[in-house]
Write an enzyme that holds these catalytic residues in place. Structure first.
Site, PDB file in Angstrom:
ATOM      1  N   SER A 194       6.803  16.295  -4.448  1.00  8.12           N
ATOM      2  CA  SER A 194       6.225  16.750  -3.177  1.00  8.12           C
ATOM      3  C   SER A 194       6.810  15.997  -1.992  1.00  8.12           C
ATOM      4  O   SER A 194       6.482  14.832  -1.783  1.00  8.12           O
ATOM      5  CB  SER A 194       4.718  16.523  -3.204  1.00  8.12           C
ATOM      6  OG  SER A 194       4.446  15.213  -3.649  1.00  8.12           O
ATOM      7  N   LYS A 239      10.389   6.541 -10.601  1.00  8.86           N
ATOM      8  CA  LYS A 239      11.309   7.548 -10.027  1.00  8.86           C
ATOM      9  C   LYS A 239      11.768   7.128  -8.620  1.00  8.86           C
ATOM     10  O   LYS A 239      12.858   7.507  -8.192  1.00  8.86           O
ATOM     11  CB  LYS A 239      10.679   8.943 -10.041  1.00  8.86           C
ATOM     12  CG  LYS A 239       9.485   9.164  -9.137  1.00  8.86           C
ATOM     13  CD  LYS A 239       9.838   9.620  -7.757  1.00  8.86           C
ATOM     14  CE  LYS A 239       8.667   9.400  -6.818  1.00  8.86           C
ATOM     15  NZ  LYS A 239       8.920   9.869  -5.460  1.00  8.86           N
TER      16      LYS A 239
HETATM   17  N1  LIG Z   1       6.199  10.945   2.061  1.00  8.76           N
HETATM   18  C1  LIG Z   1       6.092  11.741   1.007  1.00  8.76           C
HETATM   19  O1  LIG Z   1       6.661  12.855   0.961  1.00  8.76           O
HETATM   20  C2  LIG Z   1       5.258  11.331  -0.165  1.00  8.76           C
HETATM   21  C3  LIG Z   1       4.937  12.276  -1.139  1.00  8.76           C
HETATM   22  C4  LIG Z   1       4.155  11.888  -2.219  1.00  8.76           C
HETATM   23  C5  LIG Z   1       3.687  10.588  -2.317  1.00  8.76           C
HETATM   24  N2  LIG Z   1       4.028   9.695  -1.368  1.00  8.76           N
HETATM   25  C6  LIG Z   1       3.533   8.325  -1.537  1.00  8.76           C
HETATM   26  O2  LIG Z   1       2.461   8.155  -0.635  1.00  8.76           O
HETATM   27  C7  LIG Z   1       2.408   6.790  -0.205  1.00  8.76           C
HETATM   28  C8  LIG Z   1       2.356   6.781   1.299  1.00  8.76           C
HETATM   29  O3  LIG Z   1       3.569   7.341   1.726  1.00  8.76           O
HETATM   30  P1  LIG Z   1       3.780   8.014   3.141  1.00  8.76           P
HETATM   31  O4  LIG Z   1       5.172   8.531   3.118  1.00  8.76           O
HETATM   32  O5  LIG Z   1       2.685   8.959   3.475  1.00  8.76           O
HETATM   33  O6  LIG Z   1       3.645   6.708   4.044  1.00  8.76           O
HETATM   34  P2  LIG Z   1       4.201   6.398   5.498  1.00  8.76           P
HETATM   35  O7  LIG Z   1       5.148   5.263   5.394  1.00  8.76           O
HETATM   36  O8  LIG Z   1       4.672   7.679   6.128  1.00  8.76           O
HETATM   37  O9  LIG Z   1       2.902   5.910   6.284  1.00  8.76           O
HETATM   38  C9  LIG Z   1       1.994   4.987   5.789  1.00  8.76           C
HETATM   39  C10 LIG Z   1       0.910   4.759   6.854  1.00  8.76           C
HETATM   40  O10 LIG Z   1      -0.053   3.876   6.298  1.00  8.76           O
HETATM   41  C11 LIG Z   1      -0.473   2.996   7.340  1.00  8.76           C
HETATM   42  N3  LIG Z   1      -1.098   1.825   6.727  1.00  8.76           N
HETATM   43  C12 LIG Z   1      -0.496   0.805   6.059  1.00  8.76           C
HETATM   44  N4  LIG Z   1      -1.431  -0.046   5.594  1.00  8.76           N
HETATM   45  C13 LIG Z   1      -2.637   0.436   5.967  1.00  8.76           C
HETATM   46  C14 LIG Z   1      -3.984   0.007   5.762  1.00  8.76           C
HETATM   47  N5  LIG Z   1      -4.269  -1.109   5.076  1.00  8.76           N
HETATM   48  N6  LIG Z   1      -4.980   0.749   6.298  1.00  8.76           N
HETATM   49  C15 LIG Z   1      -4.701   1.867   6.999  1.00  8.76           C
HETATM   50  N7  LIG Z   1      -3.460   2.328   7.218  1.00  8.76           N
HETATM   51  C16 LIG Z   1      -2.434   1.622   6.697  1.00  8.76           C
HETATM   52  C17 LIG Z   1       0.795   2.728   8.134  1.00  8.76           C
HETATM   53  O11 LIG Z   1       0.506   2.234   9.417  1.00  8.76           O
HETATM   54  C18 LIG Z   1       1.429   4.131   8.148  1.00  8.76           C
HETATM   55  O12 LIG Z   1       0.995   4.892   9.250  1.00  8.76           O
HETATM   56  C19 LIG Z   1       3.660   6.108  -0.790  1.00  8.76           C
HETATM   57  O13 LIG Z   1       3.320   5.364  -1.912  1.00  8.76           O
HETATM   58  C20 LIG Z   1       4.566   7.259  -1.193  1.00  8.76           C
HETATM   59  O14 LIG Z   1       5.377   6.945  -2.300  1.00  8.76           O
HETATM   60  C21 LIG Z   1       4.773  10.028  -0.286  1.00  8.76           C
END
Ligand SMILES: NC(=O)c1ccc[n+]([C@@H]2O[C@H](COP(=O)([O-])OP(=O)(O)OC[C@H]3O[C@@H](n4cnc5c(N)ncnc54)[C@H](O)[C@@H]3O)[C@@H](O)[C@H]2O)c1
Length: 305
Positions: free
Chosen positions: A136, A189
């Protein structure tokens, strides 16, 4: 209608919020980065992490975890893996007794080498906890491009409720009973995706990438089975599905970061240049340590270190 709280207003949390907002749920969103959250609220768009996807529906923005979760029916932890502990620790005491929690972070906690559910169980009732994983890109979920994900929990009722909540005619969640496998597949991955990017940056070809994906999958399956996972999980959405999506696409930060390294940047420069959290870079060492403890040779991970 249900209230769904998101702890972390990043790419994927925002994308998932649009799915449930479109179903009429009330959305509470919290992020530690207040200027980022304010920009998002003012524009009703996540300009920093998910530009081009307008937010519509019943959105509420919070600068405090307690206010965000206290009336929520579902709390989604949408922060990077290394921030998951602090996020769940600060929010868990305020989550309603009958509310469910969902984690989307993919990674292994550095130093403790814990999977996210092993971190969560220190703070939350695992019968009410679920994990979503699978192939995703947030960008595609936000644009309602057909997507299939996997969901798991220790409690089948929780799996079912979360699966129903996020499923639409464009997004389908498949139930899985293997939390260990889903978490390990999602973590490893990201490391492979950095490797796939390095291959691309070095100017190697499809043969080389296919070798990494296939051998990497075999290695993660062996590690998973040793640690209690089911091998079938690695052949499914959370395994090979997520490997394909992450190891072949410029949407993936891990892939882009690896590509820069392959083109000659140092890992530090490449990570800095991406400007967002690159999970694979944090996870590589933890996965390698885990594999050493389990006595499983993981050549595709060792070459990073
Ligand atoms: N981006 C994708 O397409 C995707 C898809 C599936 C899974 N993921 C997983 O989801 C997780 C998050 O990824 P993302 O891409 O959405 O992250 P991101 O880097 O886009 O954003 C993370 C957000 O979390 C905030 N944050 C950090 N610590 C925090 C806390 N303690 N309390 C509140 N907010 C906090 C940051 O300020 C930031 O805005 C990762 O582990 C990633 O592997 C991402």
């Amino acid at each position: 209608m249900k209230t769904v709280a998101f702890i972390g207003a990043g790419s994927f949390g925002t994308a998932l919020s649009t799915v449930v907002a479109a179903k009429g749920c009330k959305i509470n969103i919290y992020d530690i980065d207040e200027p980022h959250l304010k920009r998002m609220e003012d524009a009703m768009e996540n300009i920093d992490y998910l530009p081009g996807v307008k937010l519509s529906g019943d959105y509420h923005f919070f600068t405090d975890a307690e206010d965000t979760v206290k009336n929520a029916d579902i709390v989604v932890f949408s922060v990077p893996a290394q921030h998951f502990r602090s996020a769940i620790k600060s929010a868990a005491p305020f989550i309603k007794e009958d509310a469910l929690a969902v984690n989307i972070a993919k990674g292994i906690e550095q130093h403790t080498l814990k999977r996210m559910s092993e971190v969560a169980e220190e703070y939350f009732d695992m019968q009410r906890y679920a994990c979503i994983s699978g192939p995703s890109h947030a960008e595609e979920v936000g644009l309602e491009i057909p997507t299939a994900l996997a969901v798991t929990s220790a409690n089948p009722d929780t799996t079912h409720t979360i699966g129903e909540l996020f499923s639409t005619n464009r997004l389908r969640l498949y139930s899985n009973e293997d939390m260990i496998g889903m978490e390990l597949a999602g973590s490893v991955k990201n490391v492979m995706a950095v490797g796939s990017g390095i291959i691309d940056g070095l100017g190697y070809g499809d043969n080389t990438r296919a070798a990494l994906i296939t051998r990497g999958l075999a290695e993660m399956t062996r590690l998973g089975v040793k640690l209690g996972a089911k091998s079938e999980t690695f052949a499914g959405l959370a395994g090979v599905g997520d490997m394909i999506v992450t190891c072949t696409s410029m949407h993936s930060r891990n892939f882009r970061c690896g590509r820069l390294i392959g083109q000659g940047m140092s890992p530090e420069e490449a990570t800095e240049s991406i400007g967002m959290v690159v999970e694979g870079m944090f996870t590589a060492e933890a996965v390698y340590e885990l594999s050493q403890k389990a006595g499983i040779e993981m050549e595709c991970v060792r070459i990073f270190l």
